[in-house]
Structure formats: C-alpha cells, structure tokens
Design an enzyme around this catalytic site. Structure first.
Site, short mmCIF file in Angstrom:
data_model
loop_
_atom_site.label_atom_id
_atom_site.label_comp_id
_atom_site.label_asym_id
_atom_site.label_seq_id
_atom_site.Cartn_x
_atom_site.Cartn_y
_atom_site.Cartn_z
N ASP A 271 0.88 -1.17 0.00
CA ASP A 271 0.00 0.00 0.00
C ASP A 271 0.92 1.22 0.00
O ASP A 271 2.10 1.12 0.35
CB ASP A 271 -0.88 -0.03 1.25
CG ASP A 271 -1.74 1.21 1.39
OD1 ASP A 271 -2.36 1.63 0.39
OD2 ASP A 271 -1.80 1.76 2.50
N ASP B 132 -0.28 4.95 0.98
CA ASP B 132 -0.61 5.94 2.00
C ASP B 132 -0.49 5.36 3.40
O ASP B 132 -1.16 4.39 3.74
CB ASP B 132 -2.02 6.49 1.78
CG ASP B 132 -2.14 7.20 0.44
OD1 ASP B 132 -1.42 8.19 0.23
OD2 ASP B 132 -2.96 6.76 -0.39
#
Length: 253
Positions: free
Chosen positions: A40, A42
């Site tokens: 991922d 963020d």
C-alpha cells in the site's frame, strides 16, 4: 495553516494512536516461498494519512460537520467512490459528500505544495533491501493512479515497482479483494505467492480476502483483535519487514 501549527497538529494526531504493538507475529502461516511483496502507499510508504486526517478535521469544522473522526477511520484505505458512499451512509443521502471531499482535497494539495510529503521511516531502505534479496515489488493503492505516480516519483520511490495498481482501476477498492487480485495478476503471480504490506483495517481485509498473507504496520489505526487475527504479523515499522520475512521462512526461491 502555519508550519509550526501543522507540525503540532500532525504530532497530536499520531499521539491519539495507541502505542501498544504486537512484539511477536500474531500467526506463523505455512512457510512457502514468496515471490513478491505488494505495498500500500498511503501510511505505509508515504506519510499522507496524518495529513489527510488533519485536512478532514479542518474541512469538517468549516462545514459544521460533527463526528468526522469516526467516519474518517472507516474511509482509510478506500477509493473515492467508496469513500463518498461511506460519507452518505454516515450523514444521510442528502449530504453533499462530493463538496466535502473536494474541500479535503483542496486542503491536502495546499499542504503538499507548501510542505511536501515525507516518506515513512525506512521506506527507501526497505525497498532497496527487498530488491537485493530478490523479491519482486508492486503497489496496490486506493488512491488515483495519477496521484500515486506523481507522489511516488517525487519521493524517489516509483522506480522500485514493476507494476502500480490503483483505486480508479477497480469498481470497489479495499476492503474488497479486487485491487490485490489485480495487482497479483499484473505480476502473473498467484495471491499465495505474494505478501501485502498494509497500515489500514480495510487494506488488511482486502489482502486476506484476496488470498494473500498480510503484514500490518500501523500508522493512524492500531489493530483490533479482528485485524490481529487476520494479519500474519504486526510490525513497528518497515525496518523489521525483511528480517521478519526471513524469520518465518518467507524467502524467495
């Protein structure tokens, strides 16, 4: 927002997160070779979640919206369309979710332009170590692709990844498994051949539903009992990832 005020607010948002971390893996799954690590972005590679939360709180104050903290937590890891639906579910079908979300984006871009976005601790070092160890790297982010590529490029991280799969390429992003299934397909690998690295509840749920092993490195949200059971382990930061992969036997073959 003044630079010092922003720093204080950012640190305060982190202080609200509980500091208890799992010191040992919550589970030791079957030891099979791992060919790729899918990240991922963020809150895992870039310190964007703390900025987002501050922007959501400010937009909520401007528009007279209550209870935004709880709603924000439900939205972490989701794409735009799912975020808008969560907002409408929370505040009613007549709520102008688009207006609110647009304002949070405006505030975020102001912060990004004025102060930039910091990398999460050990992000570059972790990616370099994984590359040297022979792992393939990919990205699965609920954020729009144009934003992901711009932010990763500015951080000097984009070239680490073979493929980038983003929230605007799937109808429903995290916690649904679609984005991780698509990310695995982009590498021509099966989900069981890959490990996901996540910071959000929705991200962990998405990866596990896709059939992947998932490492959680908490940022704004500490893991619940549900998430601890789903995740293969909970680590303090990215500096621990390579050694954990070796410790549990998740080496490349």
């Amino acid at each position: 927002m003044e630079k010092n005020d922003f720093k204080v607010a950012k640190e305060a948002s982190r202080a609200n997160v509980q500091t208890v971390r799992a010191s040992e893996p919550t589970a030791v799954p079957t030891r099979t070779p791992v060919k790729a690590v899918i990240f991922d972005m963020d809150g895992v590679l870039l310190d964007t979640e703390s900025i987002c939360f501050i922007c959501w709180e400010r937009a909520a104050r401007e528009l007279g919206i209550d209870g935004i903290s709880c709603v924000y937590k439900k939205c972490v890891g989701t794409n735009v369309s799912d975020t808008l639906q969560i907002l409408k579910n929370a505040y009613g079908s007549d709520f102008n979710a688009e207006k609110f979300y647009a304002r949070t984006s405006e505030l975020f871009h102001v912060v990004e332009a004025e102060k930039g976005i910091e990398k999460m601790p050990y992000a570059a070092e972790c990616l370099q170590s994984l590359k040297r160890a022979g792992y393939r790297l990919a990205l699965a982010s609920s954020t729009r692709e144009v934003t992901v590529r711009r932010q990763l490029k500015e951080a000097g991280l984009l070239d680490f990844f073979e493929t980038v799969t983003c929230g605007d390429s799937v109808k429903h992003s995290k916690p649904e498994p679609d984005i991780y299934i698509k990310a695995c397909q982009s590498l021509n690998l099966l989900p069981e051949d890959c490990v996901a690295v996540e910071d959000s509840f929705n991200g962990v749920r998405s990866a596990v539903r896709a059939g992947m092993k998932c490492v959680m490195i908490p940022d704004q949200l500490e893991p619940t009992e549900e998430i601890k059971k789903l995740a293969s382990t909970v680590l303090h930061d990215l500096s621990e990832l390579v050694s954990w992969l070796a410790q549990v036997g998740y080496h490349t073959s």
